[in-house]
Design an enzyme around this catalytic site. Sequence first.
Site, short mmCIF file in Angstrom:
data_model
loop_
_atom_site.label_atom_id
_atom_site.label_comp_id
_atom_site.label_asym_id
_atom_site.label_seq_id
_atom_site.Cartn_x
_atom_site.Cartn_y
_atom_site.Cartn_z
N THR A 28 -2.61 -1.47 15.76
CA THR A 28 -3.17 -2.69 15.14
C THR A 28 -2.18 -3.85 15.13
O THR A 28 -2.58 -4.99 14.91
CB THR A 28 -3.61 -2.40 13.69
OG1 THR A 28 -2.46 -1.99 12.92
CG2 THR A 28 -4.66 -1.31 13.66
N CYS A 33 2.43 -2.08 6.90
CA CYS A 33 1.81 -1.85 5.59
C CYS A 33 2.80 -1.22 4.63
O CYS A 33 3.86 -0.73 5.01
CB CYS A 33 0.61 -0.91 5.72
SG CYS A 33 -0.69 -1.47 6.84
N CYS A 90 -0.97 1.71 1.13
CA CYS A 90 -2.10 0.94 1.67
C CYS A 90 -3.39 1.77 1.61
O CYS A 90 -3.40 2.95 2.00
CB CYS A 90 -1.82 0.53 3.11
SG CYS A 90 -3.10 -0.56 3.80
N ARG A 99 -7.37 3.57 6.06
CA ARG A 99 -7.35 4.93 6.60
C ARG A 99 -5.98 5.22 7.21
O ARG A 99 -5.43 4.40 7.93
CB ARG A 99 -8.44 5.07 7.66
CG ARG A 99 -8.54 6.46 8.28
CD ARG A 99 -9.67 6.49 9.29
NE ARG A 99 -9.75 7.80 9.93
CZ ARG A 99 -10.64 8.12 10.88
NH1 ARG A 99 -11.52 7.20 11.27
NH2 ARG A 99 -10.64 9.31 11.42
N ARG A 105 2.75 -7.84 12.15
CA ARG A 105 2.29 -8.76 11.12
C ARG A 105 2.07 -8.03 9.80
O ARG A 105 1.68 -6.86 9.80
CB ARG A 105 0.97 -9.42 11.55
CG ARG A 105 1.11 -10.39 12.71
CD ARG A 105 -0.23 -11.03 13.00
NE ARG A 105 -0.14 -12.09 13.99
CZ ARG A 105 -1.16 -12.86 14.37
NH1 ARG A 105 -2.34 -12.66 13.84
NH2 ARG A 105 -0.98 -13.81 15.28
N CYS A 111 0.24 -6.70 6.55
CA CYS A 111 -1.14 -6.34 6.25
C CYS A 111 -1.69 -7.25 5.15
O CYS A 111 -1.04 -7.47 4.13
CB CYS A 111 -1.19 -4.88 5.80
SG CYS A 111 -2.82 -4.32 5.26
N CYS A 114 -3.01 -4.53 1.90
CA CYS A 114 -2.09 -3.96 0.90
C CYS A 114 -1.01 -4.95 0.47
O CYS A 114 -0.28 -4.69 -0.47
CB CYS A 114 -1.43 -2.68 1.44
SG CYS A 114 -0.30 -2.93 2.82
N ASP A 123 34.08 1.89 -25.26
CA ASP A 123 33.10 1.62 -26.31
C ASP A 123 33.03 2.78 -27.29
O ASP A 123 32.77 3.93 -26.91
CB ASP A 123 31.73 1.38 -25.67
CG ASP A 123 30.70 0.92 -26.68
OD1 ASP A 123 30.60 -0.29 -26.90
OD2 ASP A 123 30.01 1.79 -27.25
#
Length: 491
Positions: free
Chosen positions: A30, A34, A38, A41, A63, A65, A68, A449
Amino acid sequence: MELDPARCYRALTARDARFDGRFFVGVRTTGIYCRPICPARTPMLRNITFYPSAAAAADAGLRPCRRCRPETSPGTPAWQGTSATVTRGLRLVADGALDESSVDDLAGRLGIGERHLRRLFLEHLGASPVSVAQTRRLHFAKKLIDETALPMTRVAIAAGYQSVRRFNTAILEAYGVSPSKLRRASASVRASPSSVDPAGDGAITLRLSYRAPIAFEALLAFLARRAIPGVESVDGGVYRRSLELDGQSFRIEVQTGRTPGAVLLRVPADQAGKLARIVDIVRGVFDLDADPAAISDVLDRDALLSPMLAATPGLRVPGAADPHELAVRAILGQQISVAGARTLASRLVVRFGRALPDIDPDGALTHTFPSARSLADADVASIGLTTKRAQAIRAVSRAIADQHVVLTPGSAPESAREALLAIPGIGRWTADYIAMRALREPDAFPSGDLVLRRAASTTRVALRERELSALAENWRPWRAYAVIALWNSAS
């Protein structure tokens, strides 16, 4: 940074939120990347490449998503890689160090060469410093497009773009549409409860994500006990404080979100140009970039700390909105109670702070904390301080104002500690406390301390400092979180 594909794929298949922000999923079929949570599927493993950072995925030509929204994932955690230099570099980049300066300038601030800095970033993040900065700008711009109604010009400025043309080009290349079309497509996101201004006064409201769990009530309790009247307030689960940036005073507000995994930050609309800086300040105050799983993996092995962590899961180390303010407060708190230091800080604010305009309808926030320059030569002894303590406050204020001491997150803690110790009136406890909260150093440890030495003892006798230091070796590199656990148990 090497990623185990089998482990990453198991986390992706389970939509395991603990891995959100630890890695990103590049889907070759794609061309997008993501978050591991996400809802789309799950692709087949053979079509996936795992990346250690969003910048590395962007460098591979992928690129982000739009489903998500990688820009809403928690920030890169401090455990990412083993390099403290990379951690400091990321903090400086988040503060806009590369918006107007070069990588060579960034390397100089970190005390290393440019080539070495590039190598470290590639090794631990899979991307160059410039790519990390570009992805940060892009993600912050997308967040403002989705969650606010700011004009695009103000979005570009707030995200650190030097021109609207560069902003438009970056959005078009990353998302395939113009900023205005992207906003129209995200209208349902902007209308969600997390992004609506509940007061209806035009303030900007942003969701700031974190890795669950988070001990938010314990954080607020810590801040409430130390809240300086007139500057900070904690009421009804909401933290409010005044800030002064670039000569302008304003109020911010932080509270838990309506959905888990994020807090809500509200900022006056006229401060849109400072949003990136304000977000970084708030993320530091609430330690939102911490990775509780990685911290627990180490501290849970200790029989002393394990029940404390179980009682308050998701402990954070409260940071500092103003490093100078924290340094002064640390000096005021030397060898006196928290309440006593708070009283002295309140007197200091009334005497030397800048009065706010009528920005707080409740009247709880009346001043900003005095600047380093204003206290450098002030008669601070007039609030009831000893001569030595007053001299120490003037000296540290002068050193910070003249940049002889640099306390911004990302500064080398060793150098800052040495510079602080060179100031008369500042000892190891004070320097370590400042490193822990102002520099966000996760391994800072004020071993002297007394409360710590008592809380870590299994008898009625407090541990000696060297005994506590030896015990704490097993808590590295998260000793600051052990400090908070022990302080909480003592209180």
